[in-house]
Design an enzyme around this catalytic site. Sequence first.
Site, PDB file in Angstrom:
ATOM      1  N   LYS A   1       0.847  -1.195   0.000  1.00 10.59           N
ATOM      2  CA  LYS A   1       0.000   0.000   0.000  1.00 10.59           C
ATOM      3  C   LYS A   1       0.885   1.248   0.000  1.00 10.59           C
ATOM      4  CE  LYS A   1      -4.084   1.890   2.458  1.00 10.59           C
ATOM      5  NZ  LYS A   1      -4.968   1.729   3.639  1.00 10.59           N
TER       6      LYS A   1
ATOM      7  N   SER B   1      -9.906   1.769   2.394  1.00 10.30           N
ATOM      8  CA  SER B   1      -8.978   2.549   1.589  1.00 10.30           C
ATOM      9  C   SER B   1      -7.913   1.718   0.868  1.00 10.30           C
ATOM     10  CB  SER B   1      -8.280   3.585   2.461  1.00 10.30           C
ATOM     11  OG  SER B   1      -7.421   2.960   3.402  1.00 10.30           O
TER      12      SER B   1
ATOM     13  N   SER C   1     -10.153  -0.635   6.590  1.00 10.96           N
ATOM     14  CA  SER C   1      -9.513  -0.405   5.293  1.00 10.96           C
ATOM     15  C   SER C   1      -8.797  -1.607   4.699  1.00 10.96           C
ATOM     16  CB  SER C   1      -8.527   0.763   5.388  1.00 10.96           C
ATOM     17  OG  SER C   1      -9.215   1.993   5.322  1.00 10.96           O
TER      18      SER C   1
END
Lengths: 496, 497
Positions: free
Chosen positions: A79, A154, A178
């Site tokens: 990420k 996210s 997330s």
Amino acid sequence: MSDPLDSARAIAAAVRSGSVSATEVLEAHLAGIAAHGDAIAAFNHVMVDEARAAAAAVDAAVARGDDPGPLAGVPIALKDNLCTRGVPTTCSSKILEGWRPPYDATVVQRVLAAGAVPVGKTNLDEFAMGSSTEHSAFGPTRNPWDLERVPGGSSGGSAAAVAAGFAPIALGSDTGGSIRQPASLCGVVGVKPTYGLVSRYGLVAFASSLDQIGPFATTVSDAADLLGVIAGHDPLDSTSIPDAAADLGPAVAAGRNGDLAGVRVGVIAELDGDGIDADVRAQLDAAARAIEDAGGHVATTSVPAVTYGLSAYYLIAPAEASSNLARYDGVRYGNRVEGATTGEMMDATRTAGFGDEVKRRIMLGTYALSAGYYDAYYGKAQRVRTLMQRDFAEAYASFDVLLAPTAPTVAFPFGAKDDPPTMYLSDVCTIPSNLAGHPAMSVPFGAGQDGLPVGVQVLAPTLGESVMFRVAAALEAAAPLVGRAPHAAPPIGGVR
Amino acid sequence: MSDQSATEAAYVVEGSEGDRWAIVVGLEVHVELATATKLFCACPNVFGDEPNTNVCPTCLGLPGSLPVLNRNAVELAMRIGRALRCTVEPSVFARKNYFYPDMPKDYQVSQYDKPINVDGELALPDGTVVGIERAHLEEDTGKNTHAGGGGRIHDADYSLIDYNRAGVPLVEIVSRPDIRTPDQARAYVAELRQLLVAIGASDARMEEASMRVDANVSVRPEGTTELGTRCEIKNLNSIRSLGRAIEYEARRQVDLLETGERVRQETRHWDEDGGRTRPGRSKEEAEDYRYFDEPDLVPVAPDEAWQAAVDANLPELPASRRARLAERAGRPTTDGGVALTVERDLDALAHAAMDAGGDPARVLTHVEHNVPVEAAGGLDPAQLADLVRLELDGALTATQAKTVLAEVIASGRPPADIAAERGFEAMDTSALEGTIDEIIAANPTEWDDYVHGDDARRGKLTGFFTGQVMKATKGQADGKVVNQLLGARRAAALAGE
């Protein structure tokens, strides 16, 4: 080589045994990214050079007779809020565009040391604030199951990368869901570990008391392996738990064998009603039956405080974010917009650099912490956390794990939740674990009527990862087959 | 504040109508701790290095970095607390949020509502006791240098920032508003500085800004108890500035109040050259710092064993050293020479010389006046004791003793040898009597004046005759003996009339 290299475990075993090279595995994945990457837009940055160097190092180690580690040659997606030395780390924000950290996050160091090959930095909602990856400054990621739908967020880029076969495993971060929510929407496994089990050093902070890094994988055992690599005390993170990290292997094996004998599972009543789609509820019921079939005891239980979770979260997380994001002022790094005075420069930089959702949360958080409002908002929200822990503790007196939907819906179309409060409801089932600091994971369990994947969530008390993975592995073994995402790259396998 | 009335009488600002105003002062002192590394990272804590060389992701506040608390900083903070008779409490770090370019994270990690040390006191050499409200840990900021525009950020052409200081551990020591005179304020800072150096917590140099003093000053009619509106005075670069600034500020506030205006609560900067305070930002429009507990750190709760170890390792504090030295030397505790000796760290030398048999009063006099600090290490206390013994035996005059001591310090040789070499054998009295008689005979007019003049005249002539004797004996005569002999000759002359 005939076995398909369809999991991290299979790849690592093949690379360690020398039956396939890390470079071959990597090139196959890079080819998949080249062919399908643009359609999915999972990556902000594909780390071609770094990945090739890492794969070559793994191959050299194997050639020398050294063990490259438990993730030998396994491609991993990271990420883009995890610091990677010399590699752009943007948090999908214009304000950090072009910034290259001078250091690696602890988790990045650990996966590299375990032989993993970093293929790229994945897209996210700006600074991890969102549930659809639509709030990325660089455009949304698309769901490999349906390109007109969101991958969740996210950590949408990491979830989509794994679902699309760009990497068998990925790292994300979970502040209010997330990791778990996009895992559910993309049909992969996603784990939020106990707060403090995994070091946050090098994770760009959103809400420090809630943030936790965790794995994405296509299988429960891969997720367990990756968690095993990243977990453990880190002296650079003061909130890191000193002596944690148990071997999850036996628990996963027991679950896979369909052994849940004596395991007590409570279905959270407050998260099994209004606002949860029928498709999701149907799969949750099926999952509960599968647990009973495996010898577990299932009953409905109440955790009253979860109904306050969303409200408390949207005070605590923005409050911490308003402080964590203050440093993006144009003085030291990232983008700067000039101004006549230092103050005007800071204003202009932040006005231009942050997207609307980030600004909204900074303003919410600033307000919640302001003199005169602190007690009514931030202070009260902190008391909800205490209440949440108390209510969970009562439930865990009778149950080993709890069961709930991961997300109220399957993947939704772009633009379907433009109204912020509606979007915020996407995390209603996941937020309680963050507020309590507890572990929770999402496991794919069947699909809805339109063929989109559904995830169910297994929640456990602090450091209850072992029993959580056991139940997750049993659910995985019992789950209806849904196949591969239609827009995924072709499976890697039969390389030789 | 029990001695309030007594101390208030000591400093009064007089109004135009003869009204009398008292001042109330509280001090906030920031000290940099003498740790090897910074508060939350492993960067060196060093003053004066090349800018931005002692920095890392954490003290630069880079995205993703996290703080890790320096145990030694906690230890030194506890030392300060215990030396100030504070209670050590479980403490929590908080974030103080405000935007400023020298602050890498745009928040300062500091202790807010749960400080590590609370409720202490500092006794000043004159006996005044100043309460300590708290002494808490926090991180320092970087240092801005503003080019152009008079060195202020608002008008600067550009600014340079050095983050070497960012993250250096500070303890902020907040006094209660117990100070009533500029002298007490000066004494408080001097005493605190000495204490901090003595316990090894800080080098406490105001000129290097490793010790920074802000003064909260207010005034009120003498004899009243309600506190007036205070101003916080910053930019005090020396103990002298502190006293001047308080005097100026008290006068300014009294003048305002006497003309019917009010004092605005604000921060003011001391202008050393102009000898005045100037307004900074107004605290009435104070920034809201939005404090909340720092989620990246855990609470600090030193256990009893650690606290006991801190107490056990505290050296004897200056106040106690002064009391012990004063008592032994037969001086009052508040004696200036005693304070100076302790401040210079020469009290151990004095005690050693006394232990070696030196007369305590004479030993202290020599240590106070005749032992340079930088040379003290080379002085054998036993030789100092020997010197004092020669002096008291009458073998050396005070003047000779001083000369011999300087040579003992320079050469390390025994005082008796040096005295012999120099011919500092005290003259015997009969030889001295002959010399005096010769001088009296040679100066009959002055002698007549000496015998019959008034006290003032005789005093002057005592100096004259003593000077003549010293000249004739090349300084070897003992002034006291000369005085005695002159007195005896005068008595004889008067008796013979």
